[in-house]
Design an enzyme around this catalytic site. Structure first.
Site, PDB file in Angstrom:
ATOM      1  N   LYS A  22       0.862  -1.244   0.048  1.00  0.00           N
ATOM      2  CA  LYS A  22      -0.053   0.037  -0.058  1.00  0.00           C
ATOM      3  C   LYS A  22       0.787   1.254  -0.009  1.00  0.00           C
ATOM      4  O   LYS A  22       0.661   2.275  -0.660  1.00  0.00           O
ATOM      5  CB  LYS A  22      -0.914  -0.026   1.231  1.00  0.00           C
ATOM      6  CG  LYS A  22      -1.522   1.232   1.509  1.00  0.00           C
ATOM      7  CD  LYS A  22      -2.575   1.485   2.852  1.00  0.00           C
ATOM      8  CE  LYS A  22      -1.860   1.519   3.898  1.00  0.00           C
ATOM      9  NZ  LYS A  22      -1.395   3.087   4.313  1.00  0.00           N
ATOM     10  N   ASN A  23       1.768   1.208   0.974  1.00  0.00           N
ATOM     11  CA  ASN A  23       2.725   2.537   0.858  1.00  0.00           C
ATOM     12  C   ASN A  23       3.719   2.642  -0.076  1.00  0.00           C
ATOM     13  O   ASN A  23       4.490   3.679   0.004  1.00  0.00           O
ATOM     14  CB  ASN A  23       3.386   2.573   2.489  1.00  0.00           C
ATOM     15  CG  ASN A  23       2.392   2.689   3.372  1.00  0.00           C
ATOM     16  OD1 ASN A  23       0.902   2.895   3.240  1.00  0.00           O
ATOM     17  ND2 ASN A  23       2.596   2.315   4.750  1.00  0.00           N
ATOM     18  N   CYS A 116      -5.321  12.065  11.327  1.00  0.00           N
ATOM     19  CA  CYS A 116      -6.037  10.677  11.217  1.00  0.00           C
ATOM     20  C   CYS A 116      -5.716  10.411  12.778  1.00  0.00           C
ATOM     21  O   CYS A 116      -5.471  11.372  13.641  1.00  0.00           O
ATOM     22  CB  CYS A 116      -5.508   9.612  10.493  1.00  0.00           C
ATOM     23  SG  CYS A 116      -3.756   9.194  11.076  1.00  0.00           S
ATOM     24  N   ARG A 121      -0.510  14.712  12.067  1.00  0.00           N
ATOM     25  CA  ARG A 121       0.211  14.377  10.847  1.00  0.00           C
ATOM     26  C   ARG A 121       0.440  15.623  10.031  1.00  0.00           C
ATOM     27  O   ARG A 121      -0.264  16.109   8.971  1.00  0.00           O
ATOM     28  CB  ARG A 121      -0.945  13.536   9.772  1.00  0.00           C
ATOM     29  CG  ARG A 121      -1.416  12.426  10.667  1.00  0.00           C
ATOM     30  CD  ARG A 121      -0.322  11.245  11.062  1.00  0.00           C
ATOM     31  NE  ARG A 121       0.130  10.542   9.701  1.00  0.00           N
ATOM     32  CZ  ARG A 121      -0.220   9.532   9.082  1.00  0.00           C
ATOM     33  NH1 ARG A 121      -1.622   9.068   9.581  1.00  0.00           N
ATOM     34  NH2 ARG A 121       0.281   9.004   8.094  1.00  0.00           N
ATOM     35  N   ASP A 306       4.210   0.711  12.162  1.00  0.00           N
ATOM     36  CA  ASP A 306       3.020  -0.133  11.732  1.00  0.00           C
ATOM     37  C   ASP A 306       3.220  -1.462  12.289  1.00  0.00           C
ATOM     38  O   ASP A 306       2.132  -2.033  12.266  1.00  0.00           O
ATOM     39  CB  ASP A 306       3.098  -0.272  10.166  1.00  0.00           C
ATOM     40  CG  ASP A 306       2.889   1.284   9.474  1.00  0.00           C
ATOM     41  OD1 ASP A 306       3.208   1.441   8.255  1.00  0.00           O
ATOM     42  OD2 ASP A 306       2.777   2.271  10.008  1.00  0.00           O
ATOM     43  N   ARG A 398      -8.652  -0.754   4.471  1.00  0.00           N
ATOM     44  CA  ARG A 398      -7.788   0.149   3.489  1.00  0.00           C
ATOM     45  C   ARG A 398      -6.359  -0.201   3.195  1.00  0.00           C
ATOM     46  O   ARG A 398      -5.720   0.143   2.053  1.00  0.00           O
ATOM     47  CB  ARG A 398      -7.642   1.445   4.497  1.00  0.00           C
ATOM     48  CG  ARG A 398      -8.847   2.586   4.679  1.00  0.00           C
ATOM     49  CD  ARG A 398      -8.274   3.737   5.262  1.00  0.00           C
ATOM     50  NE  ARG A 398      -7.299   4.436   4.637  1.00  0.00           N
ATOM     51  CZ  ARG A 398      -6.934   5.507   5.269  1.00  0.00           C
ATOM     52  NH1 ARG A 398      -7.418   6.099   6.216  1.00  0.00           N
ATOM     53  NH2 ARG A 398      -5.870   6.145   4.515  1.00  0.00           N
TER      54      ARG A 398
HETATM   55  C1  EPZ Z   1       3.898   6.812   6.045  1.00  0.00           C
HETATM   56  O1  EPZ Z   1       3.276   7.908   6.556  1.00  0.00           O
HETATM   57  C2  EPZ Z   1       2.970   5.846   5.976  1.00  0.00           C
HETATM   58  N1  EPZ Z   1       1.961   6.138   5.196  1.00  0.00           N
HETATM   59  C3  EPZ Z   1       2.630   5.243   7.331  1.00  0.00           C
HETATM   60  O2  EPZ Z   1       2.019   4.088   7.234  1.00  0.00           O
HETATM   61  C4  EPZ Z   1       3.926   4.866   8.394  1.00  0.00           C
HETATM   62  O3  EPZ Z   1       3.281   4.695   9.663  1.00  0.00           O
HETATM   63  C5  EPZ Z   1       4.899   6.210   8.219  1.00  0.00           C
HETATM   64  O4  EPZ Z   1       5.233   6.520   6.968  1.00  0.00           O
HETATM   65  C6  EPZ Z   1       6.085   6.027   9.085  1.00  0.00           C
HETATM   66  O5  EPZ Z   1       6.768   5.021   8.717  1.00  0.00           O
HETATM   67  C7  EPZ Z   1       2.290   5.960   3.771  1.00  0.00           C
HETATM   68  O6  EPZ Z   1       3.335   5.828   3.384  1.00  0.00           O
HETATM   69  C8  EPZ Z   1       1.058   6.106   2.952  1.00  0.00           C
HETATM   70  P1  EPZ Z   1       5.900  10.174   8.221  1.00  0.00           P
HETATM   71  P2  EPZ Z   1       3.751   9.315   6.603  1.00  0.00           P
HETATM   72  O7  EPZ Z   1       5.840  11.753   7.509  1.00  0.00           O
HETATM   73  O8  EPZ Z   1       4.502   9.655   5.332  1.00  0.00           O
HETATM   74  C9  EPZ Z   1       5.957  13.518  11.631  1.00  0.00           C
HETATM   75  C10 EPZ Z   1       0.017   2.613   7.724  1.00  0.00           C
HETATM   76  O9  EPZ Z   1      -0.651   2.268   8.716  1.00  0.00           O
HETATM   77  N2  EPZ Z   1       5.933  14.660  10.569  1.00  0.00           N
HETATM   78  O10 EPZ Z   1       7.050   9.400   8.094  1.00  0.00           O
HETATM   79  O11 EPZ Z   1       2.667  10.520   6.861  1.00  0.00           O
HETATM   80  C11 EPZ Z   1       4.605  13.105  11.822  1.00  0.00           C
HETATM   81  O12 EPZ Z   1       3.665  13.801  12.649  1.00  0.00           O
HETATM   82  C12 EPZ Z   1       0.438   4.280   7.809  1.00  0.00           C
HETATM   83  O13 EPZ Z   1       0.323   1.978   6.704  1.00  0.00           O
HETATM   84  C13 EPZ Z   1       5.949  16.087  10.923  1.00  0.00           C
HETATM   85  O14 EPZ Z   1       6.193  16.413  12.007  1.00  0.00           O
HETATM   86  O15 EPZ Z   1       4.665   9.308   7.801  1.00  0.00           O
HETATM   87  C14 EPZ Z   1       5.103  11.551  12.300  1.00  0.00           C
HETATM   88  O16 EPZ Z   1       5.021  11.923  13.723  1.00  0.00           O
HETATM   89  C15 EPZ Z   1       0.223   4.928   8.804  1.00  0.00           C
HETATM   90  N3  EPZ Z   1       6.229  17.059   9.847  1.00  0.00           N
HETATM   91  C16 EPZ Z   1       6.157  11.174  11.887  1.00  0.00           C
HETATM   92  O17 EPZ Z   1       6.775  12.674  11.517  1.00  0.00           O
HETATM   93  C17 EPZ Z   1       6.079  16.372   8.447  1.00  0.00           C
HETATM   94  O18 EPZ Z   1       6.115  17.462   7.654  1.00  0.00           O
HETATM   95  C18 EPZ Z   1       6.215  10.353  10.782  1.00  0.00           C
HETATM   96  O19 EPZ Z   1       5.660  10.776   9.949  1.00  0.00           O
HETATM   97  C19 EPZ Z   1       5.841  15.334   8.138  1.00  0.00           C
HETATM   98  C20 EPZ Z   1       5.754  14.212   9.127  1.00  0.00           C
END
Ligand code: EPZ
Length: 417
Positions: A22-23, A116, A121, A306, A398
């Site tokens: 998915k990711n 979410c 996020r 995850d 999802r």
């Molecule tokens: C991706 O989410 C994945 N989703 C998530 O999988 C996964 O848990 C996550 O990466 C971490 O590995 C997809 O790829 C579609 P991040 P993403 O940006 O990109 C903070 C699932 O269940 N952050 O690495 O949204 C954020 O708040 C999903 O498959 C900022 O502060 O994750 C979080 O605490 C859930 N500012 C941390 O970084 C930003 O601009 C990780 O977020 C961006 C992120």
């Protein structure tokens, strides 16, 4: 509300062909916007998120055939650069359309992505990087207006956190930038490597994906290609854990074991025997789950956030106590109330969860609050004695293709209602 009805206590046994990740499929489909031609993406999982991403492409004026398996996308006639709240609100990862749309069209209007249940996020790292590349970003009440009157300019960007989404967005935004872009302290997840492989197959010049530094040499255009999406490492770990928690055995095919090494190691430490080959993993449980060493989530190659809910359920049935620390999201523990209803003894203190294992769980009526927490509840219900209902399964579906069908094929007494 759709739900799963489960009678626990069955030993699971069988072989599952693992779905496309998915990711990985979501950012790759978004990246087709950069191509301005025809791409065929194979191994797309049949998920509501995949269908929604295809709907976004169609809303932008692109053609996309089907919503699973091999999807042919033709973005030649892309005619819009606007993503409404109606679309971005349903799926947080719609934000990864920002980079490719800005790179191709020079302007984007996008509603804020839905927060979410995992936490707020934010997207500050995405926007900060785009601004460093020369984008003008107006953060309005309801949406973002981004434009790059000149082409984006290659530069050096260091992320304060290795955000997966920010890494993807900035890598895609840099594909047509003037000169070289160096992204530092970026995410190293396998899905980043898969996205870079797709873009390079289309003619991009990206080096270092999978390491902390990615270099992108700007090019003027991309051409269409065919690409097969990698196997879903979290789905693979989920099915293996389903076999382990029920004292059974399972084989998963179509995933690279290196992508889930930390979770395989933990499954071994909890007492399961694991064999693996290039794209195949076999697990045999010895019938009991041993308590495992403390689990701390971290960016890849650390233990994946995850995976935490999956192992939280395993720990609830383990012989002995376990400790978890979630370092990525604020609310990764949505499954705890449901597990407690099933008899699990879990104490949460902020980011820490302490699990007193060796409990025989009993069936209960529980509700999924997010994708991975919901999967964790299903695993616990499979191990519990008696009847369970898991509601909120739209969250689970999802991310898991044919989830109840696959588990039933492994011998689970599970029905989708
Ligand atoms: C991706 O989410 C994945 N989703 C998530 O999988 C996964 O848990 C996550 O990466 C971490 O590995 C997809 O790829 C579609 P991040 P993403 O940006 O990109 C903070 C699932 O269940 N952050 O690495 O949204 C954020 O708040 C999903 O498959 C900022 O502060 O994750 C979080 O605490 C859930 N500012 C941390 O970084 C930003 O601009 C990780 O977020 C961006 C992120």
């Amino acid at each position: 509300m759709d739900r799963y009805e489960i009678v626990g206590g069955q030993r699971l046994e069988g072989e599952i062909r693992i779905q496309g990740a998915k990711n990985s499929v979501l950012p790759i489909l978004a990246a087709t916007v950069l191509v301005g031609g025809r791409c065929t993406i194979h191994n797309c999982p049949a998920l509501s998120d995949t269908a929604l991403t295809v709907q976004i492409l169609r809303t932008l004026g692109c053609r996309a055939s089907g919503e699973q398996g091999s999807i042919v996308v033709d973005t030649t006639n892309l005619s819009s650069q606007e993503l409404s709240e109606a679309l971005t609100g349903k799926m947080r990862s719609s934000i990864v359309f920002l980079g490719p749309l800005l790179a191709r069209c020079g302007q984007v209007k996008i509603a804020y992505p839905g927060g979410c249940r995992l936490g707020p996020r934010p997207i500050d790292l995405h926007l900060q990087g785009l601004r460093q590349m020369g984008a003008i970003v107006q953060e309005r009440q309801q949406d973002l207006l981004c434009c790059a009157p000149q082409k984006l300019q290659g530069t050096r960007i260091t992320l304060s956190f290795p955000s997966v989404g920010a890494t993807e967005n900035l890598m895609m935004a840099a594909v047509f930038a003037k000169g070289k872009t160096t992204l530092c302290q970026v995410a190293r997840e396998p899905e980043i490597v898969d996205l870079a492989a797709f873009l390079n197959r289309c003619g991009a010049k990206i080096r270092g994906a999978g390491s902390s530094v990615i270099e992108i040499e700007g090019v003027t255009r991309l051409q269409g290609c065919e690409h097969t999406v990698m196997g879903d490492r979290i789905a693979a770990a989920t099915y293996l854990a389903a076999a382990a928690i029920t004292g059974g055995q399972a084989a998963v095919r179509g995933v690279d074991p290196h992508d889930l090494l930390t979770m395989l190691t933990l499954l071994q430490k909890s007492g399961s025997r694991i064999c693996r080959e290039k794209d195949w993993i076999f697990l045999k449980s010895d019938g009991r789950i041993q308590a495992f060493p403390p689990v701390e989530t971290a960016p890849y190659p650390g233990f994946p956030t995850d995976g935490l809910p999956i192992f939280l359920s395993l720990a609830a049935t383990a012989q002995g106590n376990s400790r978890f620390v979630e370092n990525i999201f604020e609310n990764r523990y949505s499954s705890i109330p449901g597990l407690q209803k099933m008899g699990a003894l879990i104490r949460r203190e902020g980011r820490v969860a302490l699990v007193e294992g060796s409990k025989q769980l009993h069936g209960a009526k529980v509700c999924a609050e997010d994708l991975r927490g919901g999967a964790g509840l299903v695993l616990a219900a499979l191990a519990a004695q008696g009847f369970s209902q898991v509601e909120g399964i739209q969250w689970i579906e999802r991310g898991y293709e044919h989830f109840s069908r696959n588990l039933a094929a492994m011998g689970a007494k599970i029905r989708r209602r």
